[in-house]
Design a protein around this motif. Structure first.
Motif: not given
Length: 391
Positions: A280-297
Protein backbone atom coordinates in the motif's frame (compact mmCIF):
# COMPACT_ATOMS: atom_id res chain seq x y z
CA UNK A 1 16.37 -8.44 -26.51
CA UNK A 2 16.43 -11.86 -24.87
CA UNK A 3 14.90 -10.86 -21.55
CA UNK A 4 11.86 -9.16 -23.07
CA UNK A 5 8.70 -11.31 -23.16
CA UNK A 6 7.19 -12.06 -26.56
CA UNK A 7 4.28 -9.66 -26.13
CA UNK A 8 6.73 -6.81 -25.40
CA UNK A 9 8.80 -7.62 -28.47
CA UNK A 10 5.67 -7.33 -30.58
CA UNK A 11 4.94 -3.92 -29.11
CA UNK A 12 1.59 -4.77 -27.49
CA UNK A 13 2.42 -3.79 -23.91
CA UNK A 14 4.94 -1.03 -24.50
CA UNK A 15 2.35 1.40 -25.83
CA UNK A 16 2.83 4.95 -24.68
CA UNK A 17 -0.69 5.04 -23.32
CA UNK A 18 -0.17 1.92 -21.24
CA UNK A 19 -3.55 0.64 -22.43
CA UNK A 20 -6.50 2.98 -22.82
CA UNK A 21 -5.69 6.17 -24.64
CA UNK A 22 -2.55 4.72 -26.21
CA UNK A 23 -3.90 5.15 -29.70
CA UNK A 24 -3.00 1.58 -30.70
CA UNK A 25 0.61 2.49 -31.25
CA UNK A 26 3.53 0.29 -30.25
CA UNK A 27 7.29 0.13 -30.56
CA UNK A 28 9.85 -2.42 -31.60
CA UNK A 29 13.52 -2.60 -32.52
CA UNK A 30 14.69 -3.44 -36.02
CA UNK A 31 18.38 -3.56 -36.95
CA UNK A 32 19.20 -1.42 -33.94
CA UNK A 33 16.71 1.34 -34.88
CA UNK A 34 13.63 2.26 -32.85
CA UNK A 35 10.43 2.14 -34.87
CA UNK A 36 6.85 3.08 -34.14
CA UNK A 37 4.20 0.73 -35.52
CA UNK A 38 0.44 1.23 -35.89
CA UNK A 39 -2.43 -0.28 -37.87
CA UNK A 40 -3.92 1.83 -40.66
CA UNK A 41 -7.11 1.48 -42.65
CA UNK A 42 -6.41 4.10 -45.31
CA UNK A 43 -3.95 4.22 -48.18
CA UNK A 44 -2.49 7.58 -47.19
CA UNK A 45 1.27 7.86 -47.24
CA UNK A 46 2.75 10.66 -45.15
CA UNK A 47 6.34 11.77 -45.19
CA UNK A 48 8.55 9.31 -43.38
CA UNK A 49 5.86 6.57 -43.18
CA UNK A 50 6.37 3.29 -45.01
CA UNK A 51 3.48 0.90 -45.55
CA UNK A 52 4.13 -2.83 -45.34
CA UNK A 53 1.46 -5.56 -45.05
CA UNK A 54 -1.16 -3.11 -43.75
CA UNK A 55 1.24 -1.67 -41.18
CA UNK A 56 2.91 1.71 -41.41
CA UNK A 57 6.30 2.27 -39.86
CA UNK A 58 8.12 5.49 -39.16
CA UNK A 59 11.67 5.81 -38.00
CA UNK A 60 11.97 7.81 -34.80
CA UNK A 61 14.89 10.18 -34.69
CA UNK A 62 14.64 13.69 -33.29
CA UNK A 63 10.98 13.28 -32.31
CA UNK A 64 11.64 10.15 -30.26
CA UNK A 65 9.20 10.01 -27.31
CA UNK A 66 10.36 10.08 -23.69
CA UNK A 67 9.35 6.48 -23.00
CA UNK A 68 10.97 5.22 -26.18
CA UNK A 69 14.20 7.07 -25.49
CA UNK A 70 14.39 5.68 -21.95
CA UNK A 71 13.50 2.19 -23.20
CA UNK A 72 16.31 2.32 -25.74
CA UNK A 73 18.80 3.22 -23.00
CA UNK A 74 17.60 0.40 -20.75
CA UNK A 75 17.57 -2.11 -23.61
CA UNK A 76 21.19 -1.25 -24.34
CA UNK A 77 22.16 -1.93 -20.70
CA UNK A 78 20.30 -5.24 -20.67
CA UNK A 79 21.91 -6.34 -23.92
CA UNK A 80 25.37 -5.57 -22.52
CA UNK A 81 24.68 -7.45 -19.26
CA UNK A 82 25.66 -11.06 -18.65
CA UNK A 83 23.23 -13.87 -17.84
CA UNK A 84 24.51 -13.74 -14.28
CA UNK A 85 23.34 -10.14 -13.98
CA UNK A 86 20.08 -10.63 -15.87
CA UNK A 87 18.93 -13.72 -13.98
CA UNK A 88 21.74 -15.58 -12.23
CA UNK A 89 22.02 -13.43 -9.10
CA UNK A 90 18.31 -13.62 -8.30
CA UNK A 91 18.15 -17.34 -9.09
CA UNK A 92 21.07 -17.86 -6.70
CA UNK A 93 19.26 -16.02 -3.90
CA UNK A 94 16.18 -18.20 -4.40
CA UNK A 95 18.33 -21.35 -4.48
CA UNK A 96 20.05 -20.29 -1.25
CA UNK A 97 16.66 -19.82 0.41
CA UNK A 98 15.59 -23.28 -0.70
CA UNK A 99 18.79 -24.87 0.64
CA UNK A 100 18.22 -23.15 3.99
CA UNK A 101 15.10 -25.23 4.58
CA UNK A 102 16.79 -28.58 5.51
CA UNK A 103 18.94 -27.05 8.30
CA UNK A 104 15.88 -25.09 9.46
CA UNK A 105 13.87 -28.31 9.92
CA UNK A 106 16.82 -29.88 11.78
CA UNK A 107 17.22 -26.86 14.07
CA UNK A 108 13.52 -27.03 14.91
CA UNK A 109 14.14 -30.53 16.26
CA UNK A 110 16.50 -29.16 18.92
CA UNK A 111 15.46 -29.11 22.55
CA UNK A 112 17.58 -26.01 23.10
CA UNK A 113 15.45 -22.86 22.93
CA UNK A 114 18.13 -20.81 21.18
CA UNK A 115 18.62 -23.36 18.39
CA UNK A 116 14.86 -23.85 18.08
CA UNK A 117 14.33 -20.08 17.64
CA UNK A 118 17.19 -19.97 15.13
CA UNK A 119 15.45 -22.71 13.14
CA UNK A 120 12.17 -20.81 13.19
CA UNK A 121 13.89 -17.60 12.08
CA UNK A 122 15.74 -19.40 9.28
CA UNK A 123 12.56 -21.05 8.04
CA UNK A 124 10.59 -17.79 8.21
CA UNK A 125 13.19 -15.90 6.16
CA UNK A 126 13.54 -18.72 3.61
CA UNK A 127 9.77 -19.00 3.24
CA UNK A 128 9.43 -15.23 2.72
CA UNK A 129 12.14 -15.19 0.04
CA UNK A 130 10.44 -18.03 -1.84
CA UNK A 131 6.87 -16.77 -1.48
CA UNK A 132 7.44 -13.03 -1.99
CA UNK A 133 10.56 -12.57 -4.11
CA UNK A 134 10.11 -15.91 -5.88
CA UNK A 135 6.41 -15.53 -6.67
CA UNK A 136 6.91 -11.95 -7.86
CA UNK A 137 9.74 -12.79 -10.25
CA UNK A 138 7.95 -15.93 -11.44
CA UNK A 139 4.74 -14.03 -12.16
CA UNK A 140 6.72 -11.74 -14.49
CA UNK A 141 8.56 -14.61 -16.16
CA UNK A 142 11.85 -13.09 -15.00
CA UNK A 143 13.47 -16.37 -13.92
CA UNK A 144 13.93 -17.94 -17.35
CA UNK A 145 14.10 -16.99 -21.00
CA UNK A 146 12.14 -20.14 -21.85
CA UNK A 147 8.37 -19.72 -21.75
CA UNK A 148 7.91 -23.36 -20.75
CA UNK A 149 10.27 -23.00 -17.78
CA UNK A 150 8.69 -19.66 -16.88
CA UNK A 151 5.29 -21.35 -16.59
CA UNK A 152 6.81 -24.17 -14.53
CA UNK A 153 8.44 -21.72 -12.11
CA UNK A 154 5.18 -19.78 -11.82
CA UNK A 155 3.35 -22.94 -10.72
CA UNK A 156 6.15 -23.90 -8.32
CA UNK A 157 6.56 -20.55 -6.60
CA UNK A 158 3.00 -19.23 -6.72
CA UNK A 159 1.04 -22.43 -6.08
CA UNK A 160 3.35 -24.78 -4.17
CA UNK A 161 5.28 -22.16 -2.19
CA UNK A 162 2.77 -19.31 -2.13
CA UNK A 163 -0.49 -21.31 -1.79
CA UNK A 164 -2.18 -19.25 -4.50
CA UNK A 165 -3.41 -19.80 -8.04
CA UNK A 166 -0.72 -19.05 -10.64
CA UNK A 167 -3.32 -18.05 -13.22
CA UNK A 168 -5.13 -15.72 -10.81
CA UNK A 169 -1.83 -14.30 -9.59
CA UNK A 170 -0.64 -13.42 -13.08
CA UNK A 171 -4.07 -12.08 -14.04
CA UNK A 172 -4.34 -9.85 -10.97
CA UNK A 173 -0.76 -8.64 -10.85
CA UNK A 174 0.36 -8.44 -14.49
CA UNK A 175 -2.85 -7.83 -16.39
CA UNK A 176 -4.52 -5.58 -13.82
CA UNK A 177 -2.04 -3.94 -11.43
CA UNK A 178 0.76 -3.36 -13.96
CA UNK A 179 -1.46 -2.64 -16.94
CA UNK A 180 -3.68 -0.26 -14.97
CA UNK A 181 -1.40 1.13 -12.24
CA UNK A 182 -3.32 3.61 -10.06
CA UNK A 183 -6.31 3.56 -12.40
CA UNK A 184 -9.36 3.76 -10.15
CA UNK A 185 -11.28 0.51 -9.94
CA UNK A 186 -8.69 -1.45 -11.96
CA UNK A 187 -5.11 -1.28 -10.67
CA UNK A 188 -5.48 1.04 -7.68
CA UNK A 189 -4.44 -1.51 -4.99
CA UNK A 190 -8.03 -1.50 -3.69
CA UNK A 191 -7.70 -5.23 -2.94
CA UNK A 192 -5.68 -4.26 0.15
CA UNK A 193 -8.36 -1.93 1.54
CA UNK A 194 -10.55 -3.18 4.42
CA UNK A 195 -12.34 0.05 5.39
CA UNK A 196 -14.32 -1.38 8.32
CA UNK A 197 -11.13 -2.20 10.27
CA UNK A 198 -9.57 0.36 12.65
CA UNK A 199 -6.18 1.63 11.50
CA UNK A 200 -4.13 -0.20 14.16
CA UNK A 201 -5.87 -3.49 13.44
CA UNK A 202 -5.47 -3.10 9.68
CA UNK A 203 -1.80 -2.06 9.80
CA UNK A 204 -0.47 -4.39 12.49
CA UNK A 205 -2.89 -7.25 13.25
CA UNK A 206 -4.93 -8.08 10.14
CA UNK A 207 -1.82 -8.95 8.05
CA UNK A 208 -1.26 -11.93 10.37
CA UNK A 209 -4.28 -13.58 8.75
CA UNK A 210 -2.67 -13.51 5.28
CA UNK A 211 -1.34 -17.13 5.40
CA UNK A 212 -4.86 -18.36 6.23
CA UNK A 213 -6.73 -16.10 3.83
CA UNK A 214 -4.44 -16.68 0.83
CA UNK A 215 -5.39 -20.34 0.02
CA UNK A 216 -9.06 -19.54 0.66
CA UNK A 217 -8.95 -16.67 -1.82
CA UNK A 218 -7.13 -18.95 -4.27
CA UNK A 219 -9.99 -21.46 -4.07
CA UNK A 220 -12.50 -18.67 -4.70
CA UNK A 221 -10.61 -17.70 -7.86
CA UNK A 222 -10.97 -21.22 -9.27
CA UNK A 223 -14.64 -20.71 -10.02
CA UNK A 224 -15.27 -20.94 -13.75
CA UNK A 225 -11.95 -22.64 -14.56
CA UNK A 226 -11.62 -26.02 -16.23
CA UNK A 227 -11.67 -29.14 -14.07
CA UNK A 228 -8.04 -29.94 -14.98
CA UNK A 229 -6.90 -26.49 -13.86
CA UNK A 230 -8.88 -26.69 -10.62
CA UNK A 231 -7.48 -30.14 -9.79
CA UNK A 232 -3.90 -29.08 -10.54
CA UNK A 233 -4.12 -25.91 -8.46
CA UNK A 234 -5.70 -27.69 -5.48
CA UNK A 235 -3.09 -30.46 -5.64
CA UNK A 236 -0.17 -28.02 -5.85
CA UNK A 237 -1.42 -25.88 -2.94
CA UNK A 238 -2.08 -29.03 -0.87
CA UNK A 239 1.38 -30.36 -1.71
CA UNK A 240 3.05 -27.18 -0.50
CA UNK A 241 1.12 -27.02 2.78
CA UNK A 242 1.21 -30.72 3.58
CA UNK A 243 4.92 -31.16 2.79
CA UNK A 244 5.86 -28.54 5.37
CA UNK A 245 3.49 -30.08 7.93
CA UNK A 246 4.83 -33.61 7.24
CA UNK A 247 8.46 -32.50 7.60
CA UNK A 248 7.73 -30.74 10.89
CA UNK A 249 6.17 -33.95 12.24
CA UNK A 250 8.68 -36.46 10.85
CA UNK A 251 11.94 -34.47 10.73
CA UNK A 252 11.57 -31.76 13.36
CA UNK A 253 9.82 -34.18 15.71
CA UNK A 254 6.71 -32.20 16.61
CA UNK A 255 4.50 -34.44 18.72
CA UNK A 256 1.34 -32.40 18.31
CA UNK A 257 -0.38 -31.58 15.00
CA UNK A 258 -1.50 -28.33 16.59
CA UNK A 259 2.12 -27.46 17.45
CA UNK A 260 3.21 -28.12 13.84
CA UNK A 261 0.39 -25.98 12.48
CA UNK A 262 1.24 -23.18 14.91
CA UNK A 263 4.89 -23.31 13.83
CA UNK A 264 3.80 -23.11 10.17
CA UNK A 265 1.62 -20.09 10.94
CA UNK A 266 4.41 -18.25 12.77
CA UNK A 267 6.99 -18.92 10.03
CA UNK A 268 4.60 -17.91 7.25
CA UNK A 269 3.66 -14.76 9.16
CA UNK A 270 7.16 -13.49 9.82
CA UNK A 271 7.02 -10.85 7.05
CA UNK A 272 3.24 -10.48 6.63
CA UNK A 273 3.09 -7.03 8.22
CA UNK A 274 5.78 -5.38 6.06
CA UNK A 275 4.38 -7.27 3.05
CA UNK A 276 1.01 -5.53 3.39
CA UNK A 277 2.73 -2.22 4.20
CA UNK A 278 4.87 -2.32 1.07
CA UNK A 279 1.86 -3.11 -1.10
CA UNK A 280 0.00 0.00 0.00
CA UNK A 281 2.87 2.41 0.70
CA UNK A 282 4.09 2.55 -2.90
CA UNK A 283 0.82 3.39 -4.65
CA UNK A 284 -2.04 4.47 -2.39
CA UNK A 285 -1.94 8.18 -1.60
CA UNK A 286 -0.23 8.95 -4.92
CA UNK A 287 -2.07 10.42 -7.95
CA UNK A 288 -4.96 8.30 -9.23
CA UNK A 289 -6.28 8.21 -12.79
CA UNK A 290 -9.59 7.80 -14.56
CA UNK A 291 -10.10 4.60 -16.60
CA UNK A 292 -11.00 6.71 -19.62
CA UNK A 293 -8.47 9.50 -19.23
CA UNK A 294 -5.19 8.01 -18.12
CA UNK A 295 -1.94 9.72 -19.12
CA UNK A 296 0.80 8.19 -21.23
CA UNK A 297 2.73 5.35 -19.66
CA UNK A 298 5.79 7.28 -18.51
CA UNK A 299 3.61 9.91 -16.76
CA UNK A 300 1.37 7.25 -15.24
CA UNK A 301 4.25 5.28 -13.74
CA UNK A 302 6.36 8.21 -12.55
CA UNK A 303 3.42 9.90 -10.81
CA UNK A 304 1.74 6.77 -9.44
CA UNK A 305 4.72 4.74 -8.13
CA UNK A 306 7.11 5.35 -5.23
CA UNK A 307 10.46 3.84 -4.19
CA UNK A 308 11.37 2.97 -0.63
CA UNK A 309 15.03 3.36 0.39
CA UNK A 310 17.40 0.41 0.41
CA UNK A 311 16.89 -1.92 3.34
CA UNK A 312 19.38 -4.70 4.20
CA UNK A 313 16.56 -7.13 5.06
CA UNK A 314 13.67 -6.25 2.75
CA UNK A 315 15.94 -5.80 -0.28
CA UNK A 316 16.96 -9.46 -0.11
CA UNK A 317 13.70 -10.95 1.16
CA UNK A 318 11.27 -8.99 -1.04
CA UNK A 319 13.62 -8.07 -3.88
CA UNK A 320 14.78 -4.70 -5.21
CA UNK A 321 11.83 -4.39 -7.58
CA UNK A 322 9.41 -4.32 -4.63
CA UNK A 323 11.45 -2.00 -2.43
CA UNK A 324 14.00 0.50 -3.73
CA UNK A 325 13.47 0.00 -7.48
CA UNK A 326 9.68 -0.04 -7.71
CA UNK A 327 9.60 2.85 -10.18
CA UNK A 328 12.05 1.03 -12.43
CA UNK A 329 10.03 -2.17 -12.05
CA UNK A 330 6.79 -0.54 -13.17
CA UNK A 331 8.48 1.08 -16.14
CA UNK A 332 10.22 -2.17 -17.14
CA UNK A 333 8.42 -5.08 -15.41
CA UNK A 334 10.28 -7.77 -17.39
CA UNK A 335 13.58 -6.97 -15.61
CA UNK A 336 14.85 -9.09 -12.72
CA UNK A 337 15.51 -7.55 -9.31
CA UNK A 338 19.22 -7.11 -9.90
CA UNK A 339 18.71 -5.59 -13.35
CA UNK A 340 16.26 -3.09 -11.84
CA UNK A 341 19.01 -2.11 -9.41
CA UNK A 342 21.55 -1.85 -12.25
CA UNK A 343 19.41 0.46 -14.41
CA UNK A 344 18.26 2.55 -11.43
CA UNK A 345 20.95 5.28 -11.81
CA UNK A 346 20.14 5.67 -15.52
CA UNK A 347 16.37 5.82 -14.94
CA UNK A 348 16.56 8.24 -12.00
CA UNK A 349 18.96 10.55 -13.85
CA UNK A 350 16.86 10.50 -17.02
CA UNK A 351 13.59 11.28 -15.21
CA UNK A 352 15.22 14.07 -13.19
CA UNK A 353 16.74 15.66 -16.30
CA UNK A 354 13.35 15.53 -18.06
CA UNK A 355 11.74 17.13 -14.98
CA UNK A 356 9.58 14.08 -14.36
CA UNK A 357 8.90 12.97 -10.78
CA UNK A 358 11.12 10.28 -9.26
CA UNK A 359 9.32 9.64 -5.99
CA UNK A 360 11.09 8.23 -2.94
CA UNK A 361 10.19 8.15 0.74
CA UNK A 362 11.26 6.22 3.81
CA UNK A 363 9.37 3.23 5.23
CA UNK A 364 8.59 4.92 8.55
CA UNK A 365 7.60 8.17 6.88
CA UNK A 366 5.01 6.31 4.81
CA UNK A 367 3.86 4.41 7.88
CA UNK A 368 3.32 7.70 9.68
CA UNK A 369 1.35 9.09 6.73
CA UNK A 370 -0.94 6.07 6.60
CA UNK A 371 -1.41 5.98 10.36
CA UNK A 372 -2.44 9.64 10.59
CA UNK A 373 -4.37 9.77 7.30
CA UNK A 374 -5.94 6.31 7.46
CA UNK A 375 -9.51 7.55 6.95
CA UNK A 376 -8.53 9.63 3.95
CA UNK A 377 -6.32 7.05 2.23
CA UNK A 378 -7.78 3.67 3.19
CA UNK A 379 -11.46 4.27 4.04
CA UNK A 380 -12.47 6.87 1.48
CA UNK A 381 -11.51 6.47 -2.18
CA UNK A 382 -8.62 8.74 -3.19
CA UNK A 383 -9.74 11.66 -5.34
CA UNK A 384 -8.92 11.76 -9.03
CA UNK A 385 -6.12 14.25 -9.57
CA UNK A 386 -5.65 16.92 -12.17
CA UNK A 387 -3.25 14.55 -13.98
CA UNK A 388 -6.23 12.80 -15.53
CA UNK A 389 -6.08 13.30 -19.28
CA UNK A 390 -2.40 14.33 -19.42
CA UNK A 391 -1.19 13.43 -22.90
Amino acid sequence: MQSVPEEWREGRDEREGGGAGGGGEGMHAKNGEMLVKRRVDSEEMNGGWKKKNGVEEVEVSEKESLMMELTRMVQKMVKESSWWERRGIDCSILAAAFFCLPPAFLLLASSQLLWFLAGMLLMGVAHAVLTIKGTHLASHGALSESQAWAKLWAVFFIEICGSFSARAGVQGHIKMHHAHTNVIGLGDSSVWKVPFLPRSVYLFIAPLAVPIITPLVALAHLKGNSLAHVVRTVLMITLGLYSQYWLLINVSGFNSPLGALLCMLICRNMFSVPYIHVNIFQHIGLPMFSPTGRPKRIYQMTHGVLNLPRNPVLDWVFGHSLINCHVEHHLFPFLSDYMCLKVKPVVSKYLTERKLPYQEDSYFSRLSVFFHKYQELMVFAPAITELVGVQ
